[in-house]
Design a protein around this motif. Structure first.
Motif, PDB file in Angstrom:
ATOM      1  N   GLU A 200       0.916  -0.943   0.235  1.00 19.60           N
ATOM      2  CA  GLU A 200      -0.388  -0.309  -0.131  1.00 19.60           C
ATOM      3  C   GLU A 200       1.161   1.363  -0.243  1.00 19.60           C
ATOM      4  OE1 GLU A 200      -2.566   2.944   0.138  1.00 19.60           O
ATOM      5  OE2 GLU A 200      -1.234   2.965   2.377  1.00 19.60           O
ATOM      6  N   PRO A 201       0.818   2.223  -0.877  1.00 21.62           N
ATOM      7  CA  PRO A 201       2.106   3.792  -0.963  1.00 21.62           C
ATOM      8  C   PRO A 201       1.579   4.001   0.432  1.00 21.62           C
ATOM      9  CG  PRO A 201       0.000   3.297  -2.787  1.00 21.62           C
ATOM     10  CD  PRO A 201      -0.399   2.159  -2.034  1.00 21.62           C
ATOM     11  N   ASN A 202       0.759   4.643   0.961  1.00 19.29           N
ATOM     12  CA  ASN A 202       0.015   5.088   2.249  1.00 19.29           C
ATOM     13  C   ASN A 202       1.116   4.652   3.757  1.00 19.29           C
ATOM     14  OD1 ASN A 202      -0.954   7.552   1.247  1.00 19.29           O
ATOM     15  ND2 ASN A 202      -2.971   6.556   1.404  1.00 19.29           N
ATOM     16  N   ARG A 203       1.335   3.067   3.403  1.00 19.29           N
ATOM     17  CA  ARG A 203       2.273   2.730   4.382  1.00 19.29           C
ATOM     18  C   ARG A 203       3.410   2.900   3.409  1.00 19.29           C
ATOM     19  NH1 ARG A 203      -2.419  -0.894   4.896  1.00 19.29           N
ATOM     20  NH2 ARG A 203      -1.930  -2.432   2.983  1.00 19.29           N
ATOM     21  N   LEU A 204       4.056   2.497   2.474  1.00 16.82           N
ATOM     22  CA  LEU A 204       5.167   2.540   2.078  1.00 16.82           C
ATOM     23  C   LEU A 204       6.201   3.790   2.283  1.00 16.82           C
ATOM     24  CD1 LEU A 204       7.835   0.837   0.362  1.00 16.82           C
ATOM     25  CD2 LEU A 204       6.725   1.418  -1.265  1.00 16.82           C
ATOM     26  N   GLN A 205       5.826   4.987   2.471  1.00 16.04           N
ATOM     27  CA  GLN A 205       5.898   6.390   2.653  1.00 16.04           C
ATOM     28  C   GLN A 205       6.255   6.915   3.913  1.00 16.04           C
ATOM     29  OE1 GLN A 205       2.866   8.823   0.683  1.00 16.04           O
ATOM     30  NE2 GLN A 205       3.758   9.723  -0.360  1.00 16.04           N
ATOM     31  N   ILE A 206       5.062   5.544   5.048  1.00 16.31           N
ATOM     32  CA  ILE A 206       5.378   5.918   6.605  1.00 16.31           C
ATOM     33  C   ILE A 206       6.624   5.080   6.573  1.00 16.31           C
ATOM     34  CG2 ILE A 206       4.483   4.955   8.319  1.00 16.31           C
ATOM     35  CD1 ILE A 206       1.668   4.761   7.055  1.00 16.31           C
ATOM     36  N   VAL A 207       6.949   3.556   6.171  1.00 15.11           N
ATOM     37  CA  VAL A 207       8.390   3.292   6.036  1.00 15.11           C
ATOM     38  C   VAL A 207       9.715   4.160   5.733  1.00 15.11           C
ATOM     39  CG1 VAL A 207       9.330   1.367   5.681  1.00 15.11           C
ATOM     40  CG2 VAL A 207       7.251   1.023   6.257  1.00 15.11           C
ATOM     41  N   GLU A 208       9.334   4.730   4.679  1.00 11.90           N
ATOM     42  CA  GLU A 208      10.106   5.985   3.970  1.00 11.90           C
ATOM     43  C   GLU A 208      10.314   6.652   5.320  1.00 11.90           C
ATOM     44  OE1 GLU A 208      11.923   5.689   1.884  1.00 11.90           O
ATOM     45  OE2 GLU A 208      11.427   3.329   1.233  1.00 11.90           O
ATOM     46  N   LEU A 209       9.038   7.624   5.866  1.00  6.40           N
ATOM     47  CA  LEU A 209       9.678   7.821   6.800  1.00  6.40           C
ATOM     48  C   LEU A 209      10.335   7.724   7.711  1.00  6.40           C
ATOM     49  CD1 LEU A 209       8.947  11.397   7.148  1.00  6.40           C
ATOM     50  CD2 LEU A 209       6.507  10.289   8.383  1.00  6.40           C
ATOM     51  N   LEU A 210       9.882   6.303   8.509  1.00  3.50           N
ATOM     52  CA  LEU A 210      10.386   5.563   9.671  1.00  3.50           C
ATOM     53  C   LEU A 210      11.742   5.636   9.557  1.00  3.50           C
ATOM     54  CD1 LEU A 210       7.512   4.092  11.304  1.00  3.50           C
ATOM     55  CD2 LEU A 210       8.636   6.364  11.698  1.00  3.50           C
ATOM     56  N   ARG A 211      12.371   5.437   8.397  1.00  4.30           N
ATOM     57  CA  ARG A 211      14.076   5.477   7.770  1.00  4.30           C
ATOM     58  C   ARG A 211      14.362   5.989   9.097  1.00  4.30           C
ATOM     59  NH1 ARG A 211      15.123   4.329   1.695  1.00  4.30           N
ATOM     60  NH2 ARG A 211      17.205   3.844   3.315  1.00  4.30           N
ATOM     61  N   ASP A 212      14.420   7.521   8.492  1.00  2.64           N
ATOM     62  CA  ASP A 212      14.770   8.274   9.151  1.00  2.64           C
ATOM     63  C   ASP A 212      14.861   8.658  10.541  1.00  2.64           C
ATOM     64  OD1 ASP A 212      15.311   9.867   6.514  1.00  2.64           O
ATOM     65  OD2 ASP A 212      13.719  11.001   6.984  1.00  2.64           O
ATOM     66  N   GLY A 213      14.086   7.514  11.316  1.00  4.58           N
ATOM     67  CA  GLY A 213      14.250   8.023  13.134  1.00  4.58           C
ATOM     68  C   GLY A 213      12.338   8.014  13.557  1.00  4.58           C
ATOM     69  N   PRO A 214      12.799   7.787  14.685  1.00  5.23           N
ATOM     70  CA  PRO A 214      11.001   7.630  14.787  1.00  5.23           C
ATOM     71  C   PRO A 214       9.679   9.282  15.076  1.00  5.23           C
ATOM     72  CG  PRO A 214      12.573   6.557  16.680  1.00  5.23           C
ATOM     73  CD  PRO A 214      13.657   7.440  15.610  1.00  5.23           C
ATOM     74  N   HIS A 215       9.084   8.303  14.628  1.00  4.56           N
ATOM     75  CA  HIS A 215       8.380   9.863  15.153  1.00  4.56           C
ATOM     76  C   HIS A 215       6.811  10.066  15.881  1.00  4.56           C
ATOM     77  CE1 HIS A 215      10.557  12.012  11.708  1.00  4.56           C
ATOM     78  NE2 HIS A 215      10.604  11.034  11.199  1.00  4.56           N
ATOM     79  N   THR A 216       6.100  10.689  16.125  1.00  2.00           N
ATOM     80  CA  THR A 216       4.740  10.072  16.234  1.00  2.00           C
ATOM     81  C   THR A 216       3.385  10.243  15.800  1.00  2.00           C
ATOM     82  OG1 THR A 216       4.212  12.590  16.578  1.00  2.00           O
ATOM     83  CG2 THR A 216       5.677  11.519  18.898  1.00  2.00           C
ATOM     84  N   VAL A 217       2.688   9.618  15.777  1.00  2.00           N
ATOM     85  CA  VAL A 217       1.621   9.809  15.285  1.00  2.00           C
ATOM     86  C   VAL A 217       1.263  11.111  14.184  1.00  2.00           C
ATOM     87  CG1 VAL A 217      -0.592   9.146  14.435  1.00  2.00           C
ATOM     88  CG2 VAL A 217       0.771   7.521  16.079  1.00  2.00           C
ATOM     89  N   GLY A 218       1.344  11.539  14.928  1.00  2.00           N
ATOM     90  CA  GLY A 218       1.203  13.704  14.727  1.00  2.00           C
ATOM     91  C   GLY A 218       2.201  14.142  13.335  1.00  2.00           C
ATOM     92  N   GLU A 219       3.501  13.867  14.152  1.00  2.48           N
ATOM     93  CA  GLU A 219       4.507  14.334  13.283  1.00  2.48           C
ATOM     94  C   GLU A 219       4.613  13.460  11.488  1.00  2.48           C
ATOM     95  OE1 GLU A 219       7.999  14.588  16.499  1.00  2.48           O
ATOM     96  OE2 GLU A 219       7.521  12.198  15.255  1.00  2.48           O
ATOM     97  N   ILE A 220       4.190  12.415  11.820  1.00  4.29           N
ATOM     98  CA  ILE A 220       3.861  11.574  10.083  1.00  4.29           C
ATOM     99  C   ILE A 220       2.805  11.471   9.356  1.00  4.29           C
ATOM    100  CG2 ILE A 220       3.316   9.004   9.294  1.00  4.29           C
ATOM    101  CD1 ILE A 220       4.530   8.051  11.636  1.00  4.29           C
ATOM    102  N   ALA A 221       1.585  12.365   9.932  1.00  5.83           N
ATOM    103  CA  ALA A 221       0.326  13.078   9.375  1.00  5.83           C
ATOM    104  C   ALA A 221       0.342  14.101   8.711  1.00  5.83           C
ATOM    105  CB  ALA A 221      -0.667  12.997  10.332  1.00  5.83           C
ATOM    106  N   ASP A 222       1.162  14.384   9.830  1.00  6.19           N
ATOM    107  CA  ASP A 222       1.882  16.329   8.837  1.00  6.19           C
ATOM    108  C   ASP A 222       2.669  16.173   8.027  1.00  6.19           C
ATOM    109  OD1 ASP A 222       0.170  17.496  11.224  1.00  6.19           O
ATOM    110  OD2 ASP A 222       1.356  18.073  12.378  1.00  6.19           O
ATOM    111  N   ARG A 223       4.050  15.039   7.747  1.00  6.62           N
ATOM    112  CA  ARG A 223       4.906  15.412   6.736  1.00  6.62           C
ATOM    113  C   ARG A 223       4.716  15.049   5.776  1.00  6.62           C
ATOM    114  NH1 ARG A 223      10.080  14.705   9.157  1.00  6.62           N
ATOM    115  NH2 ARG A 223      10.991  14.617   6.624  1.00  6.62           N
TER     116      ARG A 223
END
Length: 110
Positions: free
Chosen positions: A10-33
């Motif tokens: 799923e593309p959004n989940r893959l984007q989340i994984v890509e974002l988390l490669r940079d380090g931990p994030h909160t749900v809110g940070e992920i939503a904003d980014r």
């Protein structure tokens, strides 16, 4: 492996994984980014968590997500078997093309 691939498909989940490669994030940070709604992000994170791709650390009312290394190491090992197959096939193709070139085969003459 199937669960991992389904979760990452799923593309959004893959984007989340890509974002988390940079380090931990909160749900809110992920939503904003990623410009996603927070409930949507939470749903995707639940799928990633069920696939054991991420882990969560609860601090007060915040949930901080990070990637788990093990499933990605396993995925890389699984993909490595295919890399060897493709490397062999590309080597054979390269040999074939070099052989054609040595024989002077020119498709422009046809």
């Amino acid at each position: 492996m199937k669960t991992t691939l389904n979760a990452l498909a799923e593309p959004n989940r893959l984007q989340i994984v890509e974002l988390l490669r940079d380090g931990p994030h909160t749900v809110g940070e992920i939503a904003d980014r990623l410009s996603l709604n927070q409930p949507q992000v939470s749903k995707h994170l639940r799928v990633l968590s069920n696939a054991e791709l991420v882990e969560v650390n609860a601090i007060s009312n915040r949930r901080i997500y990070k990637l788990r290394a093990k499933p990605f190491i396993e995925l890389d090992s699984w993909l490595d078997t295919y890399r060897h197959i493709w490397d062999e096939r590309f080597d054979l193709l390269d040999e074939y093309l070099q052989d054609l070139q040595r024989k002077g085969v020119n498709h422009d003459d046809k």
